[in-house]
Each structure stands twice: as structure tokens, then as C-alpha cells.
Write a protein that holds these residues in place. Structure first.
Motif, PDB file in Angstrom:
ATOM      1  N   SER A 151      42.320  50.360  36.374  1.00 18.32           N
ATOM      2  CA  SER A 151      42.732  51.717  36.015  1.00 18.32           C
ATOM      3  C   SER A 151      44.063  52.080  36.666  1.00 18.32           C
ATOM      4  CB  SER A 151      41.654  52.728  36.426  1.00 18.32           C
ATOM      5  OG  SER A 151      41.612  52.895  37.845  1.00 18.32           O
ATOM      6  N   TYR A 152      44.513  51.267  37.618  1.00 16.44           N
ATOM      7  CA  TYR A 152      45.799  51.486  38.280  1.00 16.44           C
ATOM      8  C   TYR A 152      46.879  50.631  37.627  1.00 16.44           C
ATOM      9  CZ  TYR A 152      43.638  53.764  42.372  1.00 16.44           C
ATOM     10  OH  TYR A 152      42.977  54.618  43.207  1.00 16.44           O
ATOM     11  N   HIS A 153      48.124  51.039  37.814  1.00 18.80           N
ATOM     12  CA  HIS A 153      49.265  50.193  37.512  1.00 18.80           C
ATOM     13  C   HIS A 153      49.987  49.916  38.828  1.00 18.80           C
ATOM     14  CE1 HIS A 153      49.235  50.047  33.100  1.00 18.80           C
ATOM     15  NE2 HIS A 153      48.678  51.259  33.189  1.00 18.80           N
ATOM     16  N   GLY A 154      50.639  48.775  38.886  1.00 16.93           N
ATOM     17  CA  GLY A 154      51.257  48.341  40.129  1.00 16.93           C
ATOM     18  C   GLY A 154      50.467  47.199  40.740  1.00 16.93           C
ATOM     19  N   ALA A 155      50.862  46.776  41.923  1.00 19.30           N
ATOM     20  CA  ALA A 155      50.217  45.643  42.581  1.00 19.30           C
ATOM     21  C   ALA A 155      48.848  46.042  43.128  1.00 19.30           C
ATOM     22  CB  ALA A 155      51.099  45.133  43.714  1.00 19.30           C
ATOM     23  N   ARG A 156      47.875  45.172  42.888  1.00 18.78           N
ATOM     24  CA  ARG A 156      46.517  45.391  43.395  1.00 18.78           C
ATOM     25  C   ARG A 156      45.971  44.069  43.924  1.00 18.78           C
ATOM     26  NH1 ARG A 156      45.538  46.144  37.834  1.00 18.78           N
ATOM     27  NH2 ARG A 156      47.746  45.634  37.841  1.00 18.78           N
ATOM     28  N   TYR A 157      45.045  44.151  44.878  1.00 18.63           N
ATOM     29  CA  TYR A 157      44.508  42.935  45.502  1.00 18.63           C
ATOM     30  C   TYR A 157      43.021  43.116  45.751  1.00 18.63           C
ATOM     31  CZ  TYR A 157      43.802  39.126  48.868  1.00 18.63           C
ATOM     32  OH  TYR A 157      43.351  37.998  49.523  1.00 18.63           O
ATOM     33  N   ILE A 158      42.219  42.161  45.278  1.00 19.51           N
ATOM     34  CA  ILE A 158      40.777  42.139  45.550  1.00 19.51           C
ATOM     35  C   ILE A 158      40.414  40.763  46.089  1.00 19.51           C
ATOM     36  CG2 ILE A 158      38.464  42.250  44.556  1.00 19.51           C
ATOM     37  CD1 ILE A 158      39.446  44.298  42.589  1.00 19.51           C
ATOM     38  N   GLN A 159      39.735  40.737  47.211  1.00 22.28           N
ATOM     39  CA  GLN A 159      39.290  39.480  47.831  1.00 22.28           C
ATOM     40  C   GLN A 159      37.769  39.419  47.759  1.00 22.28           C
ATOM     41  OE1 GLN A 159      41.501  37.896  51.226  1.00 22.28           O
ATOM     42  NE2 GLN A 159      39.575  37.853  52.372  1.00 22.28           N
ATOM     43  N   ILE A 160      37.261  38.363  47.115  1.00 24.44           N
ATOM     44  CA  ILE A 160      35.835  38.238  46.853  1.00 24.44           C
ATOM     45  C   ILE A 160      35.242  37.121  47.711  1.00 24.44           C
ATOM     46  CG2 ILE A 160      34.077  37.946  45.080  1.00 24.44           C
ATOM     47  CD1 ILE A 160      36.208  38.660  43.000  1.00 24.44           C
ATOM     48  N   PHE A 161      34.177  37.417  48.425  1.00 22.87           N
ATOM     49  CA  PHE A 161      33.485  36.450  49.272  1.00 22.87           C
ATOM     50  C   PHE A 161      32.616  35.566  48.387  1.00 22.87           C
ATOM     51  CE2 PHE A 161      30.119  35.182  52.297  1.00 22.87           C
ATOM     52  CZ  PHE A 161      30.887  34.718  53.347  1.00 22.87           C
ATOM     53  N   VAL A 162      32.937  34.263  48.327  1.00 22.61           N
ATOM     54  CA  VAL A 162      32.253  33.338  47.422  1.00 22.61           C
ATOM     55  C   VAL A 162      31.796  32.093  48.195  1.00 22.61           C
ATOM     56  CG1 VAL A 162      33.361  34.124  45.304  1.00 22.61           C
ATOM     57  CG2 VAL A 162      34.510  32.422  46.682  1.00 22.61           C
ATOM     58  N   PRO A 163      30.554  32.060  48.664  1.00 22.14           N
ATOM     59  CA  PRO A 163      30.064  30.888  49.394  1.00 22.14           C
ATOM     60  C   PRO A 163      30.213  29.600  48.596  1.00 22.14           C
ATOM     61  CG  PRO A 163      28.537  32.708  49.631  1.00 22.14           C
ATOM     62  CD  PRO A 163      29.539  33.122  48.603  1.00 22.14           C
ATOM     63  N   CYS A 164      30.489  28.513  49.326  1.00 25.99           N
ATOM     64  CA  CYS A 164      30.644  27.189  48.721  1.00 25.99           C
ATOM     65  C   CYS A 164      29.543  26.278  49.268  1.00 25.99           C
ATOM     66  CB  CYS A 164      32.016  26.617  49.057  1.00 25.99           C
ATOM     67  SG  CYS A 164      32.243  24.911  48.517  1.00 25.99           S
ATOM     68  N   PRO A 165      28.484  26.013  48.494  1.00 17.84           N
ATOM     69  CA  PRO A 165      27.394  25.181  49.000  1.00 17.84           C
ATOM     70  C   PRO A 165      27.858  23.817  49.500  1.00 17.84           C
ATOM     71  CG  PRO A 165      26.717  26.275  46.986  1.00 17.84           C
ATOM     72  CD  PRO A 165      28.198  26.542  47.146  1.00 17.84           C
ATOM     73  N   LEU A 166      28.792  23.184  48.800  1.00 16.05           N
ATOM     74  CA  LEU A 166      29.253  21.855  49.196  1.00 16.05           C
ATOM     75  C   LEU A 166      30.025  21.911  50.506  1.00 16.05           C
ATOM     76  CD1 LEU A 166      29.598  18.836  48.468  1.00 16.05           C
ATOM     77  CD2 LEU A 166      31.714  19.477  47.288  1.00 16.05           C
ATOM     78  N   GLY A 167      30.999  22.801  50.598  1.00 12.73           N
ATOM     79  CA  GLY A 167      31.842  22.863  51.776  1.00 12.73           C
ATOM     80  C   GLY A 167      31.169  23.470  52.983  1.00 12.73           C
ATOM     81  N   TRP A 168      30.247  24.393  52.754  1.00 13.09           N
ATOM     82  CA  TRP A 168      29.572  25.065  53.864  1.00 13.09           C
ATOM     83  C   TRP A 168      28.288  24.357  54.286  1.00 13.09           C
ATOM     84  CZ3 TRP A 168      29.783  31.092  52.865  1.00 13.09           C
ATOM     85  CH2 TRP A 168      31.125  31.473  52.679  1.00 13.09           C
TER      86      TRP A 168
END
Length: 352
Positions: A232-249
Motif C-alpha cells: 500500500s506504500y510507494h517508495g523503498a520497503r523492507y520485510i525480513q522473514i524468519f525461515v528455518p532451514c531443516p538441512l542447515g539447522w
């Protein structure tokens, strides 16, 4: 008029509950969901990134009425979704280099504006996306430039806290004491070093951009809401999503959502929104959990939760979580601490 929602309708944490009014269901529960990341891709079983990407981009497609272009940095998401000559994406999608997704996204947004001006229509919206390696490390310069110019791009970082596609090497999003291929269990302080890395959501806020948020695959309703709000905004936006990695973790593939939820409930991963550099809302912790409940589900922390674990390191990680809770006011006055601290749980051997 607001519709009352009973506990039995949502208490299971599902997003597809058919007891809800259709207008109140999440995008993933809708029969006509965009399904932009379709079946047939090659993600690992239980991949948090695949879950996060499908939820986020479907929500963005709904918010833009399908007028969306996605630029994808090199990484796990690109590799498992587009093995040449196939693609699991059902929208305009472009593969950038590892480190320039933000810059390519900026170019796409500019091209969309020019094309729309000639056609007399509204320009398509643009999302640039990548993992934490392509965001916090390799692509950090272009990302900061995108923020500084306030380009009309939503950047999504799928944070699985290491370079998973190339062999689980440490990134600047890897948490302290975690084992990776390049932070082995050697020396006086095994695992990833303390005092290193970047908190990109706070760095994004320091640029004063319109919208910054953190989210988790443990709460897909919240994730969808934040994606739709960002669009709904214009301009720069940033969202960081926590996504577990079964293989790496080293976590069970069936525990992806559980691990993600514990990261939030322990204060390990604060969930919040910010507008123009100021925090505007936070996700309150319903029942505070000791951080060992989160750590013990992952082999990357087995050196801390096993019989030879170091209680002092556990206490230090717990203190980090407690500081997050204090900094973002995640508990609130009406939510008591009802579980033992990490060190108490460890000493009583309750959670090993």
C-alpha cells in the motif's frame, strides 16, 4: 460490522480454517489463491523459505491485482524454483546476480513506470527478494542504495541465517555460537563469533524509508498482513522473514513452524513494524519460553544443549533474548513470565 471469531475457529494456528467467513480467511486458504510458487519445485522437505515465499508473493499478488514483477537473487530460492529450463513461478520473474537484486529491482520499477506512462496505465509493482547471504552480505551495497534513493521496490529477505545453497557457510545474519561449515566447534568459543553481523531491519529503519517489518512463517496471517500493507506504500520497503532451514539447522522437517514459533516466543527473533524510522507495533509474546526450548530442536546448537554444553553460553544467549524483549517491549505488563530461565532448565536437566 466486526465479526466475532471464536477460539475454536483459529486456536489451531492454521490459516485454512473453513469455519471462518471467506472474507476473513488468509490468502493461502482461498480457493482462488494466486499460487504463484506452484508445486513441482525442488525445495527440501520442510523448507521454511518455500513456505515464506509462497505466502509472501501470493499476498502481494492479491494486493496488486496481479500486477507484479519479481526479481530474485541467486540462492536457494532461485535454484530450487527454476532449474533450467523449468520454473515453478507463475508470474513475471527475473533472475539477478547474487548481489544486485535491489539494483535490478530498481531498474524494473523504472521500466514499469516508463511503459505505463506510454500506455496510460498504472505501472506494475516490483518485489526484489533474496536470502540473507544475498541481502546482508553480497547485496548490501545495492540494497542501501535502493533505500537511500527511496526507489519504489519492496525488498524481501528470507532469513535462514547462513549460505544454505553453497554448503551452510556463515553469513552476517548467523547468530552467535551457531555451528556452520565455516564456524566449526573449535577454540575457546566454538561456533559463530559474538559481536559480529548486521541487524538489517534496524539499518533499513536508519534510512528513514516508509516501511520496515520483520515476520515469521510461524504466523502466516501476520506475514500476509505485512506484505499487503507494504504494497500500500510507494517508495523503498523492507520485510525480513524468519525461515528455518531443516538441512542447515539440523532440525526435523516437521518442526519448521514450531522452531519458527519458538524463535518468537523466546525473544530470539523480535517481530515488529516500523514506519519512517520509528517502531509502530510489535508482536507481543503470549507465553515467554526459555531459549533452550528453541536451541534444542537444532543440531547447529547441539554443542550447547547436550551433556557437555556450556551453561555460561546458554545464559549469554538467554540474556540476548531478554534484551530483545526489553528493547521492543515484547512482554507487556499483563503477560507473566511462567517458565524457568535457560540456566535453571539446563541445571535441572529438564529439557535435554
Amino acid at each position: 460490522m466486526l465479526e466475532k471469531i471464536d477460539f475454536y475457529q483459529t486456536g489451531s494456528n492454521t490459516i485454512g480454517n473453513r469455519l471462518l467467513n471467506p472474507s476473513m480467511r488468509a490468502t493461502q486458504a482461498a480457493v482462488d489463491r494466486p499460487n504463484t510458487l506452484t508445486s513441482g519445485h525442488r525445495a527440501c522437505q520442510g523448507c521454511g523459505e518455500a513456505l515464506g515465499a509462497r505466502t509472501a508473493i501470493d499476498a502481494a499478488m492479491r494486493a496488486t491485482n496481479g500486477q507484479l514483477i519479481v526479481c530474485n537473487a541467486t540462492g536457494c530460492l532461485e535454484v530450487f524454483s527454476t532449474p533450467y529450463p523449468e520454473s515453478a513461478w507463475r508470474l513475471p520473474w527475473i533472475h539477478s546476480l547474487f548481489g544486485n537484486a535491489a539494483a535490478v529491482g530498481t531498474g524494473l520499477a523504472a521500466a514499469a513506470r516508463v511503459r505505463a506512462a506510454k500506455a496510460g496505465t498504472k505501472p506494475a509493482r516490483v518485489i526484489a527478494q533474496g536470502g540473507d547471504g544475498g541481502t546482508t552480505d553480497i547485496g548490501f551495497g545495492p540494497l542501501s542504495g535502493m533505500f537511500e534513493r527511496n526507489d519504489d521496490v519492496l525488498y524481501i529477505c528470507y532469513d535462514n541465517q547462513a549460505y544454505m545453497n553453497t554448503g551452510v557457510q556463515r553469513s552476517s545474519a548467523t547468530p552467535p555460537a551457531a555451528r556452520t561449515a565455516t564456524t566449526q566447534l573449535v577454540g575457546e568459543h566454538p561456533g559463530a563469533d559474538w559481536g559480529k553481523g548486521k541487524n538489517v531491519p534496524l539499518i533499513a529503519m536508519a534510512h528513514g524509508i516508509p516501511y520496515v517489518a520483520t515476520a515469521s512463517v510461524a504466523d502466516q496471517r501476520d506475514l500476509e498482513y505485512k506484505i499487503q500493507k507494504a504494497m500500500s506504500y510507494h517508495g523503498a520497503r523492507y520485510i525480513q522473514i524468519f525461515v528455518p532451514c531443516p538441512l542447515g539447522w539440523g532440525s526435523a522437517s516437521g518442526n519448521t513452524v514450531t522452531v519458527a514459533r519458538l524463535a518468537v516466543e523466546t525473544g530470539f527473533y523480535p517481530i515488529f513494524e516500523a514506519e519512517y524510522g520509528k517502531v509502530t507495533s510489535v508482536h507481543k509474546i503470549k507465553q515467554k519460553q526459555p531459549v533452550i526450548n528453541f536451541l534444542k530442536l537444532q543440531r547447529r546448537y547441539a554443542h550447547l544443549t547436550g551433556k557437555k554444553g556450556d551453561p555460561k553460553v546458554l545464559e549469554r544467549i538467554q540474556a540476548m533474548c531478554d534484551e530483545n524483549i526489553k528493547q521492543y517491549d515484547l512482554l507487556g505488563d499483563d503477560i507473566p513470565e511462567t517458565v524457568p530461565t535457560a540456566i535453571q532448565a539446563y541445571e535441572r536437566k529438564e529439557l535435554l
